[in-house]
Design a protein around this motif. Structure first.
Motif, short mmCIF file in Angstrom:
data_model
loop_
_atom_site.label_atom_id
_atom_site.label_comp_id
_atom_site.label_asym_id
_atom_site.label_seq_id
_atom_site.Cartn_x
_atom_site.Cartn_y
_atom_site.Cartn_z
N ASN A 183 4.84 7.92 -2.02
CA ASN A 183 3.42 7.93 -2.36
C ASN A 183 3.11 8.46 -3.75
O ASN A 183 2.07 8.15 -4.31
CB ASN A 183 2.64 8.76 -1.33
N HIS A 184 3.97 9.27 -4.31
CA HIS A 184 3.63 9.95 -5.56
C HIS A 184 4.29 9.34 -6.79
O HIS A 184 4.07 9.80 -7.90
CB HIS A 184 4.01 11.43 -5.45
N THR A 227 3.88 6.48 -8.52
CA THR A 227 3.01 5.95 -9.57
C THR A 227 2.18 7.04 -10.22
O THR A 227 1.96 7.01 -11.43
CB THR A 227 2.10 4.83 -9.04
N SER A 228 1.71 8.03 -9.46
CA SER A 228 0.92 9.10 -10.08
C SER A 228 1.80 9.95 -11.00
O SER A 228 1.35 10.37 -12.07
CB SER A 228 0.24 9.97 -9.01
N ASP A 229 3.04 10.17 -10.61
CA ASP A 229 3.97 10.91 -11.48
C ASP A 229 4.24 10.12 -12.76
O ASP A 229 4.27 10.68 -13.85
CB ASP A 229 5.29 11.19 -10.76
N ALA A 277 2.27 7.78 -14.11
CA ALA A 277 1.04 7.73 -14.90
C ALA A 277 0.86 9.02 -15.70
O ALA A 277 0.45 8.98 -16.87
CB ALA A 277 -0.17 7.50 -14.00
N ALA A 278 1.19 10.13 -15.10
CA ALA A 278 1.07 11.42 -15.81
C ALA A 278 2.09 11.55 -16.93
O ALA A 278 1.85 12.23 -17.93
CB ALA A 278 1.22 12.57 -14.82
N ALA A 311 -1.67 4.67 -18.44
CA ALA A 311 -1.74 5.49 -17.22
C ALA A 311 -2.75 4.89 -16.24
O ALA A 311 -2.50 4.84 -15.03
CB ALA A 311 -2.11 6.93 -17.56
N THR A 347 -1.92 3.55 -12.51
CA THR A 347 -2.66 4.05 -11.35
C THR A 347 -3.31 2.90 -10.57
O THR A 347 -3.27 2.88 -9.34
CB THR A 347 -3.74 5.06 -11.80
N GLY A 387 -0.64 1.23 -8.69
CA GLY A 387 -0.22 2.10 -7.59
C GLY A 387 -1.17 2.04 -6.42
O GLY A 387 -0.75 2.02 -5.26
N ASP A 388 -2.47 1.98 -6.72
CA ASP A 388 -3.46 1.90 -5.64
C ASP A 388 -3.32 0.59 -4.87
O ASP A 388 -3.36 0.57 -3.64
CB ASP A 388 -4.87 2.03 -6.20
N SER A 418 -0.11 0.59 -2.87
CA SER A 418 -0.20 1.47 -1.70
C SER A 418 -0.71 0.71 -0.48
O SER A 418 -0.19 0.87 0.63
CB SER A 418 -1.12 2.65 -2.01
#
Length: 96
Positions: free
Chosen positions: A32-33, A35-37, A39-40, A48, A52, A55-56, A59
């Motif tokens: 789950n994390h 794409t957020s990792d 993007a950061a 980014a 994101t 990733g959404d 998901s």
């Protein structure tokens, strides 16, 4: 069966398949994390944002794919259990 054909069920293969499908579902649910990792880490806000957004969307699709794989895993288990029950019933019938 016509022609004297035999049905052979390899319970080890069915069990292995069930285990692999379970691993796939577990991996997909724990991812789950990513794409957020990512993007950061990229440093560019536009990139980014695209990561994101992807990733959404992914998901949602990942959840649907996970459900389908869980269904398949459950069917493999039902097939294995059904053959084992039938095999046991036939064996008992030969004894009695």
């Amino acid at each position: 069966m016509a022609g004297g054909g035999l049905l052979r069920v390899d319970y080890g293969d069915l069990s292995l398949l069930e285990g692999r499908l379970t691993q796939i579902v577990s991996s997909m649910k724990s991812d789950n994390h990513t794409t957020s990792d990512l993007a950061a880490a990229v440093g560019d806000p536009r990139l980014a944002g695209k990561i994101t957004e992807f990733g959404d969307s992914w998901s949602v699709h990942r959840g649907q794919i996970s459900e389908e794989i869980e269904w398949m895993r459950d069917k493999v288990r039902e097939i294995s259990d059904g053959f084992a029950t039938t095999d046991g019933d036939l064996a008992d019938g030969l004894k009695g």
